[in-house]
Design an enzyme around this catalytic site. Structure first.
Site: not given
Ligand code: SRM
Ligand code: SF4
Length: 584
Positions: A92, A161, A225, A227, A446, A452, A491, A495
């Site tokens: 990323r 981030r 994390k 943000k 997502c 993922c 899930c 995201c």
């Molecule tokens: Fe996310 C984890 C993809 C925005 C909450 N996110 C992941 C991972 C890295 C899976 C992993 O940990 O193994 C995913 C990778 C998937 C892949 O194959 O690419 C992933 N997140 C994404 C992206 C690419 C979604 C998309 O389709 O665009 C976004 C990348 C953002 C970036 O450029 O930095 C993405 N993730 C978000 C958002 C939205 C936002 O930030 O505006 C959230 C919800 C907001 C928040 O953080 O509360 C989000 N991602 C999570 C979480 C849950 C965090 C939590 O507090 O519980 C995880 C899992 C974790 O951190 O344990 C996670």
């Molecule tokens: Fe993966 Fe869940 Fe984030 Fe979708 S919402 S990219 S399934 S961690």
């Protein structure tokens, strides 16, 4: 230099601030022992006997924007054949405010073809992701990005981030100031370790000299994390209330006079664990533009010192604030920063949608907002998005702005280039991309399967089919052009910010989703549970009568989310409850 046992004692002490000592989470021990995020990453990347790295090392590479993944479509077959999983990495990019030059675009486009999947993926936080990067190509990719001054430092991990900001394709002065503030905060809050430069860019280790320090983060970085998003009303494109830290720009007489600061937003939760929940941020108060970094630092260090380091599911800032109260948090930030918040100023959000199509700017240039479903930039038959954007980058003299909704704007287009860009889009079958249903233009998904590792259900791959089904219903009721936001994730991590969609589908198991409705279209109210478990077809069928009622009964100007909230959801439907199925 502090030895490992001293570090452990110190962080253990930090974690016992108010409660009985609890064991630290494994990641805390790992960070403390990592020598500022180095661990054994370099050695493991050089090991050619496996495509993987250790699980623990994988926790450290996240701080450098790098995730180990495997192709989940191939898992079963490879297991049966007794072979190693099909490992590769996701990388990323760090891209504050989502701005990329044509030169950067061309290099990323070529790197994707040469050393990755070959698609480019635009994320919900305004940056690029590469997928399918084999271990032997990781350094090539990062070194290639470095040639055009791009990096992936702190794109993931327990740090601040990628910082979001309004894309500003219209080139307004105030929006430029907001963008500059976002870049400044992003730089200010970067980790100071040289680990990234040594491991991936072959920077020499400097012998002797001062021991390396992390003045803002300390040796164990943040509990989780963190943000940040900047936003410029009336658009809430960055979903500011979902951010740990938000800055809402306040404009008076066309001038930026300061920001309302928000804290404690976050969306991730786990199914069946009521102690985890999405939460919208609180507004702390008003500050002037020169106070952004100082206040940000005080907020970040308060979370560093008081966030829960014993339980990663309870470690985000939202839980620190929920547990200790916003008044305590505000007092702590004021003491640390020496800045007293002014009363919050009025602000009003009307939309989250990107401006699509051509728009003329006051400086005589144009911008074009281009819808890209799920942000996936790839060539398909009759739909050559990747080639088209490369051809545009070859002639474009402005820049590209990635939006928080996974779209792009081609910005700073001259009157001479405008017809050339139009012709390129038409040649590749992309000139009608913006003439889609209001729901499609407001859809997010997502990544989910196959890359993922946390996905429980399909998301990006299922979205086109889901949209077609909804579009048929919307057309039947004359709502094809109404802006209705729909967001799907594989899930509950959130995201694609599904809990802020007027319709949200959250994966639980293959083709099983929790269905949420009723968020405010402008991102100021979470949705609520309508059905704890349904299929995609089930969701369409459950919403069919609601869509019909909306077309007949809505009040003037009422959005779909407001309608569901007012007249569809039972008054006692909460976010968490196993919701009462809709009786519509
Ligand atoms: Fe996310 C984890 C993809 C925005 C909450 N996110 C992941 C991972 C890295 C899976 C992993 O940990 O193994 C995913 C990778 C998937 C892949 O194959 O690419 C992933 N997140 C994404 C992206 C690419 C979604 C998309 O389709 O665009 C976004 C990348 C953002 C970036 O450029 O930095 C993405 N993730 C978000 C958002 C939205 C936002 O930030 O505006 C959230 C919800 C907001 C928040 O953080 O509360 C989000 N991602 C999570 C979480 C849950 C965090 C939590 O507090 O519980 C995880 C899992 C974790 O951190 O344990 C996670
Ligand atoms: Fe993966 Fe869940 Fe984030 Fe979708 S919402 S990219 S399934 S961690």
């Amino acid at each position: 230099m502090e030895c490992f046992s001293q570090t452990l004692r110190r962080i253990l002490f930090m974690s016992t601030d108010t409660q009985e000592p609890k064991p630290l989470s494994a990641n805390e021990v790992l960070k403390a022992a990592s020598h500022h995020l180095r661990g054994s990453i370099a050695e493991e990347l050089a090991d050619t006997t496996t495509g993987a790295i250790d699980e623990e090392t994988g926790q450290l590479t996240k701080f450098h924007g790098l995730y180990l993944q495997d192709d989940r479509d191939l898992r079963l077959a490879l297991k049966k054949a007794g072979q190693e999983k099909a490992f590769s990495f996701m990388l990323r990019v760090r891209l504050p405010g989502g701005k990329a030059t044509p030169e950067q675009w061309l290099v990323l486009n070529k790197l994707a073809a040469d050393v990755a999947s070959p698609s480019l993926r635009l994320t919900t936080r305004q940056t690029f992701q590469f997928h399918g990067v084999l271990k032997g190509n990781v350094k090539k990719l990062i070194q290639g990005m470095h040639q055009v001054l791009l990096d992936s430092i702190a794109a993931c991990g327990d740090v601040n981030r990628n910082v979001m900001a309004p894309p500003n394709p219209e080139r307004s002065v105030a929006a430029q100031q907001v963008y500059d503030a976002a870049v400044s905060w992003s730089e200010f809050a970067l980790p100071k370790t040289r680990a990234y430069h040594e491991i991936y860019l072959d920077e020499e280790l400097v012998a002797g000299g001062e021991p390396e320090r992390e003045p803002m983060y300390g040796d164990t970085y943040l509990p989780r994390k963190f943000k940040t998003g900047f936003v410029l009303p009336p658009s809430n494109d960055v979903d500011v209330f979902s951010q740990d830290l938000g800055y809402i720009a306040i404009i008076e007489d066309g001038q930026l006079i300061g920001y309302n600061v928000t804290v404690g937003g976050g969306l991730g939760m786990s199914h069946g664990n009521a102690e985890t929940f999405p939460r919208l941020a609180d507004v702390l108060g008003f500050i002037t533009p020169d106070q952004v970094n100082k206040v940000g630092e005080a907020i970040l260090t308060t979370q560093r010192d008081f966030g829960d380091r014993t339980n990663r599911k309870h470690a985000r800032l939202k839980y620190t604030i929920q547990d200790r109260g916003i008044a305590w948090f505000k007092g702590e930030v004021e003491t640390r920063s020496g800045i007293v918040f002014g009363p919050a100023r009025d602000f009003h959000f009307t939309t989250i949608q990107d401006p699509f199509g051509w728009h003329e700017c006051t400086d005589g240039t144009w911008f074009y907002g281009l819808h890209i479903l799920s942000g996936r930039i790839v060539d398909k038959e009759g739909w050559a998005m990747k080639t088209a954007l490369r051809e545009i980058a070859e002639i474009h003299t402005g820049d590209f702005r990635l939006t928080p909704s996974q779209n792009i704007t081609i910005s700073g287009v001259t009157a001479v280039q405008k017809p050339v860009i139009e012709a390129i889009l038409a040649k590749h079958g992309l000139d009608k991309e913006n003439d889609r249903s209001g729901m499609r233009l407001n859809a997010l998904s997502c990544v989910a399967l196959p890359t993922c590792g946390l996905a429980l259900a399909e998301s990006e791959r299922a979205l086109p089919d889901l949209l077609e089904k909804f579009e048929t219903v919307l057309e039947e009721h004359g709502l094809a052009h109404d802006a209705i936001s729909i967001r799907i994730t594989g899930c509950p991590n959130g995201c694609a910010r599904p809990y802020l969609g007027e319709i949200g589908l959250v994966g639980k198991a293959p083709n099983k989703y929790a269905l949420y409705v009723g968020a405010a279209y402008n991102g100021t109210r979470l949705n609520r549970l309508m059905s704890p478990s349904t299929t995609m077809d089930g969701a369409v069928e459950m919403l069919r009568p609601v869509i019909k009622r909306y077309s007949l009964e809505r009040e003037s100007g009422e959005s779909f989310g407001d309608f569901c909230n007012r007249s569809v959801l039972p008054a006692d439907a909460t976010f968490h409850s196993i919701g009462t199925p809709l009786a519509a």
